[in-house]
Design a protein around this motif. Structure first.
Motif, PDB file in Angstrom:
ATOM      1  N   UNK A 255      11.335  10.217  71.963  1.00  0.00           N
ATOM      2  CA  UNK A 255      11.248   9.539  73.255  1.00  0.00           C
ATOM      3  C   UNK A 255      11.682   8.088  73.188  1.00  0.00           C
ATOM      4  N   UNK A 256      11.473   7.444  72.045  1.00  0.00           N
ATOM      5  CA  UNK A 256      11.842   6.037  71.917  1.00  0.00           C
ATOM      6  C   UNK A 256      12.048   5.700  70.438  1.00  0.00           C
ATOM      7  N   UNK A 257      12.348   4.439  70.175  1.00  0.00           N
ATOM      8  CA  UNK A 257      12.621   4.016  68.796  1.00  0.00           C
ATOM      9  C   UNK A 257      11.400   4.156  67.901  1.00  0.00           C
ATOM     10  N   UNK A 258      10.210   3.995  68.490  1.00  0.00           N
ATOM     11  CA  UNK A 258       8.982   4.130  67.703  1.00  0.00           C
ATOM     12  C   UNK A 258       8.853   5.547  67.154  1.00  0.00           C
ATOM     13  N   UNK A 259       9.053   6.535  68.015  1.00  0.00           N
ATOM     14  CA  UNK A 259       8.976   7.928  67.571  1.00  0.00           C
ATOM     15  C   UNK A 259      10.108   8.233  66.594  1.00  0.00           C
ATOM     16  N   UNK A 260      11.288   7.700  66.873  1.00  0.00           N
ATOM     17  CA  UNK A 260      12.430   7.928  65.988  1.00  0.00           C
ATOM     18  C   UNK A 260      12.168   7.385  64.588  1.00  0.00           C
ATOM     19  N   UNK A 261      11.445   6.256  64.499  1.00  0.00           N
ATOM     20  CA  UNK A 261      11.160   5.681  63.191  1.00  0.00           C
ATOM     21  C   UNK A 261      10.262   6.594  62.367  1.00  0.00           C
ATOM     22  N   UNK A 262       9.391   7.376  63.046  1.00  0.00           N
ATOM     23  CA  UNK A 262       8.554   8.339  62.339  1.00  0.00           C
ATOM     24  C   UNK A 262       9.392   9.468  61.758  1.00  0.00           C
ATOM     25  N   UNK A 263      10.403   9.890  62.511  1.00  0.00           N
ATOM     26  CA  UNK A 263      11.118  11.113  62.159  1.00  0.00           C
ATOM     27  C   UNK A 263      12.278  10.890  61.198  1.00  0.00           C
ATOM     28  N   UNK A 264      12.663   9.632  60.931  1.00  0.00           N
ATOM     29  CA  UNK A 264      13.886   9.404  60.181  1.00  0.00           C
ATOM     30  C   UNK A 264      13.830   9.936  58.748  1.00  0.00           C
ATOM     31  N   UNK A 265      12.629  10.022  58.167  1.00  0.00           N
ATOM     32  CA  UNK A 265      12.524  10.496  56.787  1.00  0.00           C
ATOM     33  C   UNK A 265      12.045  11.938  56.676  1.00  0.00           C
ATOM     34  N   UNK A 266      11.926  12.610  57.817  1.00  0.00           N
ATOM     35  CA  UNK A 266      11.464  13.996  57.803  1.00  0.00           C
ATOM     36  C   UNK A 266      12.592  14.913  57.326  1.00  0.00           C
ATOM     37  N   UNK A 267      12.247  15.872  56.501  1.00  0.00           N
ATOM     38  CA  UNK A 267      13.212  16.867  56.036  1.00  0.00           C
ATOM     39  C   UNK A 267      13.432  17.881  57.152  1.00  0.00           C
ATOM     40  N   UNK A 268      14.474  17.638  57.964  1.00  0.00           N
ATOM     41  CA  UNK A 268      14.693  18.501  59.126  1.00  0.00           C
ATOM     42  C   UNK A 268      15.046  19.929  58.725  1.00  0.00           C
ATOM     43  N   UNK A 269      15.512  20.142  57.491  1.00  0.00           N
ATOM     44  CA  UNK A 269      15.855  21.496  57.053  1.00  0.00           C
ATOM     45  C   UNK A 269      14.617  22.385  56.957  1.00  0.00           C
ATOM     46  N   UNK A 270      13.433  21.754  56.849  1.00  0.00           N
ATOM     47  CA  UNK A 270      12.192  22.539  56.768  1.00  0.00           C
ATOM     48  C   UNK A 270      11.462  22.613  58.105  1.00  0.00           C
ATOM     49  N   UNK A 294      18.803  36.779  60.148  1.00  0.00           N
ATOM     50  CA  UNK A 294      17.535  36.095  59.905  1.00  0.00           C
ATOM     51  C   UNK A 294      16.723  36.071  61.191  1.00  0.00           C
ATOM     52  N   UNK A 295      15.407  35.934  61.050  1.00  0.00           N
ATOM     53  CA  UNK A 295      14.534  35.811  62.220  1.00  0.00           C
ATOM     54  C   UNK A 295      14.724  34.436  62.853  1.00  0.00           C
ATOM     55  N   UNK A 296      14.419  34.344  64.141  1.00  0.00           N
ATOM     56  CA  UNK A 296      14.619  33.099  64.873  1.00  0.00           C
ATOM     57  C   UNK A 296      13.774  31.958  64.325  1.00  0.00           C
ATOM     58  N   UNK A 297      12.606  32.287  63.718  1.00  0.00           N
ATOM     59  CA  UNK A 297      11.732  31.228  63.211  1.00  0.00           C
ATOM     60  C   UNK A 297      11.999  30.877  61.749  1.00  0.00           C
ATOM     61  N   UNK A 298      13.118  31.342  61.198  1.00  0.00           N
ATOM     62  CA  UNK A 298      13.464  31.029  59.811  1.00  0.00           C
ATOM     63  C   UNK A 298      13.855  29.558  59.679  1.00  0.00           C
ATOM     64  N   UNK A 299      13.229  28.794  58.773  1.00  0.00           N
ATOM     65  CA  UNK A 299      13.643  27.399  58.564  1.00  0.00           C
ATOM     66  C   UNK A 299      15.097  27.345  58.122  1.00  0.00           C
ATOM     67  N   UNK A 300      15.815  26.339  58.580  1.00  0.00           N
ATOM     68  CA  UNK A 300      17.243  26.328  58.288  1.00  0.00           C
ATOM     69  C   UNK A 300      17.538  26.089  56.811  1.00  0.00           C
ATOM     70  N   UNK A 301      16.549  25.642  56.036  1.00  0.00           N
ATOM     71  CA  UNK A 301      16.773  25.510  54.595  1.00  0.00           C
ATOM     72  C   UNK A 301      17.100  26.866  53.971  1.00  0.00           C
ATOM     73  N   UNK A 302      16.628  27.944  54.606  1.00  0.00           N
ATOM     74  CA  UNK A 302      16.892  29.277  54.078  1.00  0.00           C
ATOM     75  C   UNK A 302      18.245  29.834  54.529  1.00  0.00           C
ATOM     76  N   UNK A 303      18.994  29.040  55.316  1.00  0.00           N
ATOM     77  CA  UNK A 303      20.303  29.497  55.797  1.00  0.00           C
ATOM     78  C   UNK A 303      21.451  29.037  54.904  1.00  0.00           C
TER      79      UNK A 303
END
Length: 373
Positions: A255-270, A294-303
């Motif tokens: 929603x904003x830069x504050x939330x983005x700062x939380x997510x920048x180090x998240x492993x989006x593949x998981x 693959x199932x729709x809920x498969x984490x993309x790390x498994x792709x």
């Protein structure tokens, strides 16, 4: 009907709290009130939690998340606003009625285990039932079953000081489960645990939820924990909820830069799933017999492996067993390559939009029609 609803909740500590709420409604900020010796801990918080959901509230220390949690079961009275549970307004109940609700319908699991050192594991797990006045034989039976569900079968006669930190937290969880409460409130419940034990407790909670389907509000300051556990997540800052959404919503469209700062180090593949990034006919793809599915809920790390070993996109299967989309190799790389909110070129922007608005099962199985689409 939503199981739990918070409506316009405020909690102000200090002088003239009602006046402070009016000032906040007129646009005053937290710092203005603080200068007058007033603390606005929670400001205009509203959300709903559906039956069987895990709703995670996350934020840094001082964001108001624990204060918010304590208003949900009446441990703190809101300065303004309402809390409704199964249609009943908890803020309108008498103290006696509220105690009755807390003893039978709402259980709390604390960060610090709050176990009685002189009571056995079984007696600790049965304590909530003892408060309810349940007969000893019945409460021991229910507590024994709760301990089994929490993975502590065989430890009933032990005492808290004989258990590891993770095992002690399991006793706290078993105590909440034994009451068979409809709503579990968990306040930083795993924060005091070592990382490996913490992940084990997260696994335990998710496994239990598959069977018990409790309505859970979980407080944490850890975004990875929030994204792993939460069906929906509320992010708090300075007493306000700044965004509510799924883990994918928050990761892809902060929603904003504050939330983005939380997510920048998240492993989006998981965190992101095949269903979230899949392509459909509107992206220039059509029916295909993909060798990998693959199932729709498969984490993309498994792709990674199937996408790297085949030129044909990986098929995504919905709950009914039908192909609902595909993940082409270039789409997977685009998602991992750069933050969605900053992508401006048309090809990657299409990936951003795909992640932000996943398609349903009606879009059909697909393959690329036009490389320029």
């Amino acid at each position: 009907m939503s199981r739990l609803e918070a409506e316009d909740l405020y909690k102000v500590f200090g002088r003239r709290p009602d006046e402070a709420v009016e000032r906040l409604r007129r646009g005053a900020d937290r710092e203005e009130l603080r200068a007058d010796g007033t603390t606005a801990a929670v400001i205009d918080a509203s959300f709903t939690v559906e039956p069987g959901q895990i709703f995670v509230v996350m934020g840094l220390s001082g964001s108001g998340k624990s204060t918010l949690l304590r208003m949900l079961n009446g441990l703190l009275e809101p300065t303004a606003g309402h809390v409704r549970f199964d249609g009943d307004d908890l803020t309108a109940l008498s103290p006696r009625e509220l105690r009755e609700v807390r003893s039978k319908k709402i259980s709390m699991v604390f960060q610090h285990f709050a176990l009685f050192p002189h009571r056995s594991v079984l007696e600790n797990a049965a304590y909530g039932l003892e408060v309810q006045g349940v007969a000893r034989a019945e409460r021991e039976k229910r507590a024994t079953e709760a301990l089994r569900l929490a993975g502590l079968e065989g430890w009933e006669k032990s005492f808290p000081d004989e258990l590891s930190g993770g095992m002690q937290q399991r006793v706290g969880l078993a105590r909440a489960l034994a009451t068979d409460a409809d709503l579990l409130l968990m306040d930083e419940s795993f924060s005091a645990l070592d990382p490996l034990i913490r992940r084990d407790m997260q696994d335990q909670l998710l496994d239990l939820q598959k069977t018990l389907k409790k309505t859970i509000v979980f407080i944490t300051h850890d975004l990875n924990e929030a994204m792993r556990l939460g069906d929906r997540i509320a992010v708090m800052r300075d007493g306000r909820i700044v965004q509510i959404g799924t883990a994918e919503d928050i990761l892809v469209t902060p929603a904003d830069d504050y939330v983005a700062s939380f997510t920048q180090d998240v492993d989006r593949s998981r965190v992101l799933t095949a269903g979230a990034i899949m392509a459909g006919p509107q992206d220039g793809y059509r029916a295909s017999d993909a060798p990998a599915r693959v199932a729709a809920d498969t984490p993309i790390i498994e792709l990674f492996t199937p996408c790297s070993t085949s030129e044909i996109p990986v098929a995504v299967i919905g709950e009914g067993g039908d192909v609902v989309g595909v993940v082409p190799r270039e789409r997977l790389l685009a998602v991992l390559g750069e933050p969605m909110k900053s992508v401006e070129n048309s090809d990657s922007a299409g990936v951003r939009d795909a992640v932000a608005a996943p398609r349903g099962e009606g879009d059909g199985p697909v393959e690329k029609v036009n490389a320029g689409a």
